[in-house]
Design a protein around this motif. Structure first.
Motif, PDB file in Angstrom:
ATOM      1  N   GLU A 198       0.829  -1.211   0.000  1.00 30.13           N
ATOM      2  CA  GLU A 198       0.000   0.000   0.000  1.00 30.13           C
ATOM      3  C   GLU A 198       0.862   1.260   0.000  1.00 30.13           C
ATOM      4  O   GLU A 198       0.511   2.247  -0.646  1.00 30.13           O
ATOM      5  N   GLU A 245      -5.149  12.434   2.917  1.00 28.12           N
ATOM      6  CA  GLU A 245      -6.003  11.617   3.783  1.00 28.12           C
ATOM      7  C   GLU A 245      -5.549  10.155   3.764  1.00 28.12           C
ATOM      8  O   GLU A 245      -5.459   9.502   4.802  1.00 28.12           O
ATOM      9  N   ARG A 246      -5.236   9.661   2.583  1.00 24.85           N
ATOM     10  CA  ARG A 246      -4.757   8.272   2.472  1.00 24.85           C
ATOM     11  C   ARG A 246      -3.399   8.106   3.148  1.00 24.85           C
ATOM     12  O   ARG A 246      -3.155   7.098   3.818  1.00 24.85           O
ATOM     13  N   GLN A 251      -3.925   7.736   6.782  1.00 24.79           N
ATOM     14  CA  GLN A 251      -4.402   6.391   7.110  1.00 24.79           C
ATOM     15  C   GLN A 251      -3.253   5.382   7.152  1.00 24.79           C
ATOM     16  O   GLN A 251      -3.295   4.422   7.922  1.00 24.79           O
ATOM     17  N   LEU A 252      -2.249   5.610   6.327  1.00 27.21           N
ATOM     18  CA  LEU A 252      -1.082   4.724   6.277  1.00 27.21           C
ATOM     19  C   LEU A 252      -0.004   5.129   7.279  1.00 27.21           C
ATOM     20  O   LEU A 252       1.080   4.559   7.281  1.00 27.21           O
ATOM     21  N   HIS A 253      -0.306   6.135   8.111  1.00 27.40           N
ATOM     22  CA  HIS A 253       0.631   6.652   9.118  1.00 27.40           C
ATOM     23  C   HIS A 253       1.903   7.226   8.487  1.00 27.40           C
ATOM     24  O   HIS A 253       2.979   7.147   9.058  1.00 27.40           O
ATOM     25  N   CYS A 311       1.848  13.196   4.483  1.00 33.00           N
ATOM     26  CA  CYS A 311       0.568  13.889   4.697  1.00 33.00           C
ATOM     27  C   CYS A 311       0.800  15.386   4.849  1.00 33.00           C
ATOM     28  O   CYS A 311       0.101  16.198   4.239  1.00 33.00           O
TER      29      CYS A 311
END
Length: 92
Positions: free
Chosen positions: A3, A39-40, A43-45, A50
């Motif tokens: 991912e 945002e994604r 979510q993936l830290h 970000c």
């Protein structure tokens, strides 16, 4: 890990597209894309990614509103450098 690789590849594709079009062709749709990528990344830290994506979106929005601030170029290249380093790290 897959991912994260997909995320960096997606952002790299966007960066390449902007390089071909030119930063002066940044559109509101691009800003929406950057925010979705941010945002994604959250979510993936991927906190730094970000932050860089949101920063570019913010300066891009200011540029669209007529601000003469030239930090969009710096933010674009900062994000590009981060993606290059992340991609190289993932390739190891």
């Amino acid at each position: 890990m897959q991912e994260i690789r997909q995320m960096t590849d997606t952002v790299q594709d966007w960066l390449n597209g902007m390089m071909l079009r030119g930063l002066n062709q940044l559109s509101p749709g691009d800003l929406n894309q950057l925010r979705a990528y941010a945002e994604r990344a959250a979510q993936l830290h991927m906190d730094e990614l970000c932050r860089l994506l949101n920063q570019l979106a913010d300066t891009g929005q200011a540029a669209l509103l007529g601000s003469e601030d030239r930090t969009i170029i710096s933010d674009y290249f900062r994000l590009s450098a981060y993606i290059q380093m992340a991609s190289a790290s993932l390739a190891e």
